[in-house]
Design a protein around this motif. Structure first.
Motif, PDB file in Angstrom:
ATOM      1  N   LEU A 106      23.844   5.781  -8.296  1.00 55.15           N
ATOM      2  CA  LEU A 106      24.405   6.588  -7.206  1.00 55.15           C
ATOM      3  C   LEU A 106      24.108   5.976  -5.843  1.00 55.15           C
ATOM      4  N   ILE A 107      22.899   5.481  -5.665  1.00 58.89           N
ATOM      5  CA  ILE A 107      22.549   4.839  -4.388  1.00 58.89           C
ATOM      6  C   ILE A 107      23.417   3.605  -4.182  1.00 58.89           C
ATOM      7  N   GLN A 108      23.588   2.805  -5.239  1.00 57.48           N
ATOM      8  CA  GLN A 108      24.389   1.578  -5.135  1.00 57.48           C
ATOM      9  C   GLN A 108      25.870   1.889  -4.941  1.00 57.48           C
ATOM     10  N   ALA A 109      26.394   2.848  -5.702  1.00 56.11           N
ATOM     11  CA  ALA A 109      27.833   3.135  -5.681  1.00 56.11           C
ATOM     12  C   ALA A 109      28.259   3.893  -4.430  1.00 56.11           C
ATOM     13  N   SER A 110      27.379   4.732  -3.915  1.00 58.98           N
ATOM     14  CA  SER A 110      27.740   5.553  -2.766  1.00 58.98           C
ATOM     15  C   SER A 110      27.385   4.891  -1.444  1.00 58.98           C
ATOM     16  N   GLY A 111      26.562   3.865  -1.485  1.00 55.97           N
ATOM     17  CA  GLY A 111      26.172   3.193  -0.253  1.00 55.97           C
ATOM     18  C   GLY A 111      25.301   4.086   0.611  1.00 55.97           C
ATOM     19  N   PRO A 112      25.052   3.658   1.827  1.00 58.10           N
ATOM     20  CA  PRO A 112      24.137   4.377   2.696  1.00 58.10           C
ATOM     21  C   PRO A 112      24.742   5.620   3.351  1.00 58.10           C
ATOM     22  N   SER A 113      25.996   5.932   3.051  1.00 54.56           N
ATOM     23  CA  SER A 113      26.661   7.049   3.742  1.00 54.56           C
ATOM     24  C   SER A 113      25.971   8.361   3.432  1.00 54.56           C
ATOM     25  N   GLU A 114      26.131   9.302   4.324  1.00 59.98           N
ATOM     26  CA  GLU A 114      25.533  10.626   4.163  1.00 59.98           C
ATOM     27  C   GLU A 114      26.473  11.563   3.415  1.00 59.98           C
ATOM     28  N   GLY A 115      27.674  11.116   3.099  1.00 59.86           N
ATOM     29  CA  GLY A 115      28.645  11.991   2.450  1.00 59.86           C
ATOM     30  C   GLY A 115      28.424  12.096   0.961  1.00 59.86           C
ATOM     31  N   GLY A 116      29.335  12.776   0.313  1.00 61.53           N
ATOM     32  CA  GLY A 116      29.340  12.852  -1.148  1.00 61.53           C
ATOM     33  C   GLY A 116      28.050  13.399  -1.723  1.00 61.53           C
ATOM     34  N   PHE A 117      27.556  12.731  -2.740  1.00 54.26           N
ATOM     35  CA  PHE A 117      26.402  13.171  -3.500  1.00 54.26           C
ATOM     36  C   PHE A 117      25.188  13.432  -2.609  1.00 54.26           C
ATOM     37  N   PHE A 118      24.965  12.579  -1.620  1.00 54.26           N
ATOM     38  CA  PHE A 118      23.751  12.685  -0.822  1.00 54.26           C
ATOM     39  C   PHE A 118      23.769  13.870   0.129  1.00 54.26           C
ATOM     40  N   SER A 119      24.950  14.366   0.475  1.00 50.77           N
ATOM     41  CA  SER A 119      25.016  15.529   1.359  1.00 50.77           C
ATOM     42  C   SER A 119      24.596  16.801   0.621  1.00 50.77           C
ATOM     43  N   THR A 120      24.696  16.793  -0.699  1.00 49.55           N
ATOM     44  CA  THR A 120      24.342  17.985  -1.473  1.00 49.55           C
ATOM     45  C   THR A 120      23.123  17.775  -2.363  1.00 49.55           C
ATOM     46  N   HIS A 121      22.612  16.555  -2.424  1.00 46.76           N
ATOM     47  CA  HIS A 121      21.458  16.238  -3.271  1.00 46.76           C
ATOM     48  C   HIS A 121      20.477  15.383  -2.462  1.00 46.76           C
ATOM     49  N   PRO A 122      19.557  16.017  -1.714  1.00 46.25           N
ATOM     50  CA  PRO A 122      18.674  15.274  -0.815  1.00 46.25           C
ATOM     51  C   PRO A 122      17.615  14.447  -1.522  1.00 46.25           C
ATOM     52  N   GLY A 123      17.099  13.452  -0.773  1.00 44.07           N
ATOM     53  CA  GLY A 123      15.918  12.716  -1.201  1.00 44.07           C
ATOM     54  C   GLY A 123      16.058  11.952  -2.492  1.00 44.07           C
ATOM     55  N   THR A 124      17.166  11.239  -2.683  1.00 42.82           N
ATOM     56  CA  THR A 124      17.394  10.567  -3.964  1.00 42.82           C
ATOM     57  C   THR A 124      16.329   9.519  -4.264  1.00 42.82           C
ATOM     58  N   THR A 125      15.942   8.720  -3.272  1.00 38.60           N
ATOM     59  CA  THR A 125      14.906   7.703  -3.494  1.00 38.60           C
ATOM     60  C   THR A 125      13.588   8.372  -3.877  1.00 38.60           C
ATOM     61  N   GLU A 126      13.254   9.444  -3.187  1.00 36.97           N
ATOM     62  CA  GLU A 126      12.041  10.212  -3.485  1.00 36.97           C
ATOM     63  C   GLU A 126      12.111  10.801  -4.900  1.00 36.97           C
ATOM     64  N   ARG A 127      13.292  11.245  -5.301  1.00 34.43           N
ATOM     65  CA  ARG A 127      13.461  11.801  -6.642  1.00 34.43           C
ATOM     66  C   ARG A 127      13.256  10.733  -7.712  1.00 34.43           C
ATOM     67  N   ILE A 128      13.736   9.521  -7.453  1.00 32.29           N
ATOM     68  CA  ILE A 128      13.527   8.414  -8.400  1.00 32.29           C
ATOM     69  C   ILE A 128      12.027   8.180  -8.577  1.00 32.29           C
ATOM     70  N   GLU A 129      11.291   8.147  -7.469  1.00 34.80           N
ATOM     71  CA  GLU A 129       9.841   7.919  -7.531  1.00 34.80           C
ATOM     72  C   GLU A 129       9.152   9.025  -8.330  1.00 34.80           C
ATOM     73  N   ALA A 130       9.574  10.267  -8.126  1.00 39.19           N
ATOM     74  CA  ALA A 130       8.964  11.396  -8.857  1.00 39.19           C
ATOM     75  C   ALA A 130       9.238  11.293 -10.365  1.00 39.19           C
ATOM     76  N   ILE A 131      10.460  10.894 -10.727  1.00 38.25           N
ATOM     77  CA  ILE A 131      10.807  10.747 -12.151  1.00 38.25           C
ATOM     78  C   ILE A 131       9.984   9.613 -12.769  1.00 38.25           C
ATOM     79  N   GLN A 132       9.820   8.517 -12.020  1.00 35.78           N
ATOM     80  CA  GLN A 132       9.046   7.387 -12.537  1.00 35.78           C
ATOM     81  C   GLN A 132       7.610   7.803 -12.863  1.00 35.78           C
ATOM     82  N   LYS A 133       7.074   8.779 -12.139  1.00 33.82           N
ATOM     83  CA  LYS A 133       5.697   9.236 -12.351  1.00 33.82           C
ATOM     84  C   LYS A 133       5.578  10.243 -13.491  1.00 33.82           C
ATOM     85  N   MET A 134       6.727  10.756 -13.971  1.00 30.45           N
ATOM     86  CA  MET A 134       6.689  11.737 -15.065  1.00 30.45           C
ATOM     87  C   MET A 134       6.185  11.094 -16.347  1.00 30.45           C
ATOM     88  N   ARG A 135       5.504  11.896 -17.165  1.00 29.04           N
ATOM     89  CA  ARG A 135       5.035  11.396 -18.461  1.00 29.04           C
ATOM     90  C   ARG A 135       5.994  11.829 -19.542  1.00 29.04           C
TER      91      ARG A 135
END
Length: 188
Positions: A159-188
């Motif tokens: 999603l980050i790669q396909a949507s680019g840095p724009s604030e529209g689309g997915f990122f306008s309704t789903h905040p903190g995607t990079t932070e979410r990736i980091e949180a998932i990586q820490k999950m067991r």
């Protein structure tokens, strides 16, 4: 709602994707109580309207592979399962979601309604996003998706790669995607 028929292959793809996910919810819904609206918008996005109503954009359907579509819809199903309702969701045409009558997707007789407009949704809180990611991974696991955590991580990275840095689309309704990736990586 437009009366434009939806390609039967798209209906089948949504059916094939959604049925295992709704069956894997903590609070599964009968398939005949699930609605999926297709919004004619080139942005990659999806949303849960609550009460078993889900929305996907034509951009998502055109650009996502099956794993990506499944992970994104698992996240939206998780919002519904957890009772996160996007209360301020509306379509760019000014119609509220409550006024749009969607035919049921399942048992899928080509009964998906394309909607002209743009998905405008209240952004979920970061805590709701993290909770929906965790529940989405659990739903993927219960739906027998191989490597569910990796599927979610790969999809968020895409999603980050396909949507680019724009604030529209997915990122306008789903905040903190990079932070979410980091949180998932820490999950067991």
């Amino acid at each position: 709602p437009s009366g434009t028929p939806v390609d039967p292959q798209i209906v089948e793809r949504l059916h094939r994707t959604m049925v295992p996910l709704i069956r894997a919810m903590d609070n599964p819904r009968p398939p005949n109580q699930v609605r999926v609206g297709i919004i004619d918008d080139p942005q990659i996005n999806a949303a849960s309207g609550g009460g078993g109503e889900f929305y996907v954009t034509t951009g998502l359907l055109q650009k996502a592979n099956d794993e990506q579509l499944t992970a994104i819809l698992a996240h939206e199903v998780a919002h519904d399962d957890l009772g996160h309702v996007a209360k301020q969701q509306a379509l760019g045409t000014g119609l509220s979601i409550a006024t749009i009558l969607l035919d049921q997707l399942i048992p899928g007789s080509g009964a998906v309604t394309p909607i002209a407009g743009t998905l405008v949704a209240r952004a979920y809180s970061r805590s709701e996003e993290h909770e929906a990611d965790r529940q989405g991974i659990e739903i993927l696991r219960r739906a027998n998706v191989p490597k569910p955590k990796e599927a979610m991580l790969n999809t968020l990275t895409w999603l980050i790669q396909a949507s680019g840095p724009s604030e529209g689309g997915f990122f306008s309704t789903h905040p903190g995607t990079t932070e979410r990736i980091e949180a998932i990586q820490k999950m067991r």
